[in-house]
Design a protein around this motif. Structure first.
Motif: not given
Length: 543
Positions: A246-265
């Protein structure tokens, strides 16, 4: 090359207020041991090999404040369509790619523009004429919709009876109700992209990451903030880090998709918190979550306070009631929240959600951010600073060569207040620059050219658009280095060149501070150093 290296004879822009310019950098154990004059470096008796920079310009490594790393690598392997300005040229590019990849089960393209298809409405019938024998998947330039042929619709099982997912649309014929082959927003994400991700192999994804790292490092980017990290991408980056690749440094943001179930979000927020606690190295960190509040102006899917020129408008993907609990939970977990919001209504919803989180949790040091902010209502600009929100923007999206359709969709005075970077900083907000690659080209120097001139990097002969919003070059580079590092909570290590910082920098063959702005379009990256080690070019020889 030894880890203890003296780089001398350069024109080094450090980005540090206490000493903006220097001649020498000495690196040791991956960090900067000394930065200053050649004479002082010599007087301290620097050991190790010496690299003569020959008067060349050195900049801090660029931190791409908004990127999609694996997607950038994958896009580089697809048929390029951004400069295919009409159906004939799209057909030619697709057929060339299909002939070059006869064993590929699908024809893949990226970057088509709405202005290149009849009436701005991509249709499966046109794509069927171009590619009749294999499923075809073409990502739009903004990555907010996908154009499919009939074979792809069949492969995905999409019919007139397939329901639209929340926040998305399967575009249908107004008379027959049959799908036209155009998927917007979450329909593209959940139907087309999910399928392609599940059919890709680990070997495919490893190849995509290698392709992306080469692209970024060769253009001067030493760290990228990935804005759509998912399980597949996470596993790919983990494999590379474990293998020392991993020669490139990376900072990640975890993707939270829109979901009809609030608990899954909320479960996705908890997953992000787990990953943030686990991944804290100087090569890879998970710092927060990413949510897409609306779409894009070019496709009229961005949520606006006033309708588009054609009289229609778009609903947000996340309304306030669905967004606020997720933002509040992420803030309480110590995560950075990155909110894609392009239209002024979406920006207001995003700010309202962040304000709600502050009211519930109290002020936090989490450095939340809004991504893109292409058109912001003047009343909301001061709220960025009031709430401590970073304006994360991409000059390359303001390139005049791609602005005509954007302006036409708004059709009024709003088109002249787009991408108003000085308004953000003038109100006291922190401004971070990125590219949003692969929705736009990834190299940072053309990005700086657009920020500095408001001219086109794609067609430099075009006149500047909204030149009143152009930035001084030093400010533009700072927004792409020190400010982007601050925005992803990396400023103790990245963004400026001073003693104790990680030794990440780039060497250019031209001096953009001394030459005319067009030098930013001609300049080549001769050397990229990450952690004191030359990672570009292979072998590390300056020519």
């Amino acid at each position: 090359m030894s880890d203890h290296v003296w780089y001398s004879g350069g024109r080094v822009f450090t980005g540090a207020a206490s000493m903006p310019w220097a001649e020498s950098i000495v690196t040791r154990d991956g960090r900067i041991e000394f930065v200053g004059s050649d004479a002082d470096a010599a007087a301290r008796g620097t050991a190790g090999p010496r690299v003569d920079l020959g008067g060349r310009t050195v900049l801090p490594g660029f931190v791409d404040g908004h990127a999609h790393v694996l997607a950038t690598g994958e896009a580089g392997l697809r048929a390029p369509l951004t400069d295919a300005g009409d159906p004939q040229r799209i057909r030619q590019r697709l057929r060339e790619w299909a002939e070059a990849n006869p064993g590929a089960p699908r024809v893949l393209g990226r970057g088509w523009l709405f202005s290149a298809v009849p009436g701005g409405r991509p249709h499966r019938a046109l794509l069927d004429e171009m590619i009749p024998d294999r499923p075809a998947y073409l990502d739009a330039n903004d990555y907010h919709s996908v154009w499919l042929n009939s074979a792809a619709l069949t492969e995905l099982g999409i019919t007139r009876h397939t329901p639209d997912p929340p926040g998305g649309r399967i575009v249908r014929d107004p008379v027959t109700g049959e799908p036209t082959g155009h998927l917007e927003e979450t329909a593209a994400q959940q139907l087309a992209w999910k399928f392609l991700a599940e059919t890709a192999t680990d070997a495919d994804r490893d190849r995509h990451l290698r392709e992306a790292m080469t692209a970024y490092l060769s253009s001067g980017v030493t760290c990228a903030v990935d804005m759509m990290l998912d399980e597949h991408g996470l596993a790919t980056v983990e494999r590379a880090e474990r293998g020392g690749e991993l020669e490139l440094r990376m900072v990640g943001h975890w993707f939270v998709p829109r979901d009809p179930d609030p608990d899954r979000q909320l479960a996705q927020v908890r997953r992000a918190a787990e990953l943030s606690a686990r991944h804290r190295s100087d090569r890879f960190r998970v710092t927060g979550v990413k949510l897409v509040v609306d779409g894009v102006i070019d496709g009229c899917t961005a949520a606006m306070l006033k309708p588009y020129a054609g009289g229609d408008n778009a609903e947000p993907i996340w309304d306030f009631d669905s967004l606020a609990p997720v933002v509040t939970a992420a803030d309480a977990a110590g995560l950075q929240v990155a909110l894609h919001a392009i239209g002024d209504r979406a920006v207001r919803i995003a700010l309202d959600a962040l304000e709600h989180a502050r009211r519930i949790n109290g002020p936090s040091p989490n450095r939340h951010r809004i991504e893109h902010l292409e058109y912001v209502d003047p009343a909301d600009v001061p709220r960025l600073a009031e709430l401590g929100v970073t304006a994360s923007m991409q000059p390359v999206h303001a390139d005049p060569a791609i602005r005509d359709n954007w302006a036409a969709m708004l059709g009024d005075e709003r088109a002249e207040r787009g991408f108003a970077w000085p308004e953000m900083t003038g109100a006291g907000a922190r401004l971070a620059f990125g590219t949003d690659a692969p929705t736009a080209p990834h190299p940072p120097l053309p990005n700086m050219f657009i920020a500095h001139t408001r001219r086109s990097a794609l067609d430099p002969e075009l006149p500047a658009r909204q030149p009143q919003f152009a930035l001084p070059l030093l400010a533009a580079i700072t927004h792409g280095t020190a400010d982007s590092a601050w925005a992803c909570r990396a400023e103790p290590d990245l963004g400026v060149l001073r003693t104790g910082m990680l030794a990440d920098f780039v060497v250019l063959d031209l001096d953009p501070f001394e030459e005319e702005p067009d030098a930013l379009l001609r300049a080549r990256v001769l050397r990229t150093v990450v952690g004191g080690r030359t990672v570009w070019p292979p072998g590390g020889t300056i020519t």
